[in-house]
Design an enzyme around this catalytic site. Structure first.
Site, PDB file in Angstrom:
ATOM      1  N   TYR A  54      53.702  34.697  47.428  1.00 37.15           N
ATOM      2  CA  TYR A  54      53.771  34.817  46.516  1.00 37.15           C
ATOM      3  C   TYR A  54      54.481  34.257  45.333  1.00 37.15           C
ATOM      4  CZ  TYR A  54      49.176  37.695  46.406  1.00 37.15           C
ATOM      5  OH  TYR A  54      48.113  38.034  47.470  1.00 37.15           O
ATOM      6  N   GLN A 178      40.666  41.760  52.982  1.00 39.69           N
ATOM      7  CA  GLN A 178      40.963  41.873  51.943  1.00 39.69           C
ATOM      8  C   GLN A 178      39.740  40.886  50.864  1.00 39.69           C
ATOM      9  OE1 GLN A 178      44.824  40.996  49.649  1.00 39.69           O
ATOM     10  NE2 GLN A 178      44.903  42.598  51.175  1.00 39.69           N
ATOM     11  N   GLY A 285      46.782  45.069  39.389  1.00 42.93           N
ATOM     12  CA  GLY A 285      48.079  44.338  38.720  1.00 42.93           C
ATOM     13  C   GLY A 285      47.947  44.632  37.576  1.00 42.93           C
ATOM     14  N   ASN A 295      45.211  52.641  34.059  1.00 43.07           N
ATOM     15  CA  ASN A 295      44.622  51.576  34.590  1.00 43.07           C
ATOM     16  C   ASN A 295      44.499  52.940  36.201  1.00 43.07           C
ATOM     17  OD1 ASN A 295      44.244  49.103  34.227  1.00 43.07           O
ATOM     18  ND2 ASN A 295      46.161  48.117  35.510  1.00 43.07           N
TER      19      ASN A 295
END
EC number: 1.1.1.-
Length: 329
Positions: A54, A178, A285, A295
């Site tokens: 990332y 995942q 996210g 969220n």
């Protein structure tokens, strides 16, 4: 916040979690990250996901610095990272023993942590024997650099092969996978992986509950907000693949269902993922504190997902996979 066991392990993770993909290092730096991470903790989130790839490692540096600045107690949080793409050299990627050991060392250095709670194999590696990877993952656990290991975007067959090696060698197998999971991407979670839950106790930490933001309802044909991920140069191809007429039509068909429940489409979509009993945690996210607050309200939507509401959702998306499951035992 509810906390669920990560598969058959004793590790407890928040039903909703936060991932650094796209945002940390691409859209946000340490100052903004601290605000978002603290908003997550205030909501009860204890699980935070990252990866060596990332932002080319910058996401781990940002998360590590933010956690240090916030002064969190290490035992209060669950931190994960993923290994596969570590650099350009021939041994800087994949799941060889060399890269697993060196890659995790690099991640711990960037995170400024003594250990991660979970380390994932970010993708399967066809060029490395699975026994080598299983042994390497167990070695880093034995060193205390990680407590558990898992996989990401592996097939049921590949996970089964890893468990066969672990059982033969009396080693620890992967406790978590995942995968991508949302209303448009369901086959693995709802069909292919079914034998794994009971046979190996696999848990799931699923990613992209909003299908890269499509299920937030903020995108239209040719309408891409300037501050969204689809506006980033690296994600324009994904935008072209995701924002197709059929998908947008289904998104528009879901909006009245969310409106009748008095919730946002994003909250409905996240709640739908979290309501699957095989999902240990849904990785969310966000680039704004307000998005995290909204969220987290998805947890209140789960009780509203009655069989009738779920049937209405299915009628719109028409994505339910056939459950003709092979046995991987």
């Amino acid at each position: 916040m509810q906390y669920k066991n990560l598969g058959r392990s004793g590790l407890r993770v928040s039903q909703l979690s936060y991932g650094a993909w796209v945002t940390f290092g691409n859209q946000l730096d340490v100052k903004e990250a601290k605000v978002l991470l603290q908003a997550c903790r205030d909501a009860g989130v204890n699980f935070f996901d990252n990866a060596e790839v990332y932002a080319n490692g910058r996401a781990e540096e940002i998360m590590g610095q933010a956690i240090r600045d916030l002064g969190w107690r290490r035992s209060d949080v669950v931190i994960s990272t993923k290994l596969f793409w570590g650099g350009q050299g021939p041994n800087d990627k994949g799941l060889s023993r060399k890269h697993v050991v060196e890659g995790l060392r690099g991640s711990l250095r960037r995170l400024a942590l003594d250990y991660v709670d979970v380390v994932y194999c970010h993708r399967p590696d066809a060029s490395t024997p699975v026994e080598e990877t299983v042994r390497a993952m167990n070695w880093v656990i034995d060193q205390g650099w990680a407590f558990y290991w898992g996989t990401s975007e592996w097939s049921a067959q590949q996970i089964t092969e890893a468990w066969a090696v672990a059982n033969r060698l009396d080693l620890v197998g992967p406790i978590v996978e995942q995968p991508e999971y949302n209303l448009f991407s369901r086959h693995k979670v709802e069909s292919e992986f079914l034998p794994l839950y009971s046979t190996y106790g696999i848990g799931l930490t699923t990613w992209s509950p909003l299908a890269s933001g499509v299920l937030s309802g903020k995108y239209g044909k040719g309408d891409i907000p300037a501050d969204s991920r689809f506006a980033l140069d690296n994600y324009k191809n994904l935008a072209n693949r995701s924002l197709v007429d059929d998908t947008l039509r289904k998104v528009n068909g879901l909006k009245p269902i969310a409106a009748e429940l008095g919730v946002s489409l994003a909250q409905l979509s996240i709640a739908w993922c979290a309501s699957n009993p095989n999902v240990s945690s849904v990785i969310t996210g966000a680039t704004k504190e307000s998005q995290i607050v909204e969220n987290m309200k998805a947890l209140d939507v789960i009780p509203l997902l009655t069989p009738e509401v779920v049937d209405r959702i299915e009628a719109v998306v028409q994505s339910k996979p056939k459950r003709n499951v092979e046995s991987y035992r």
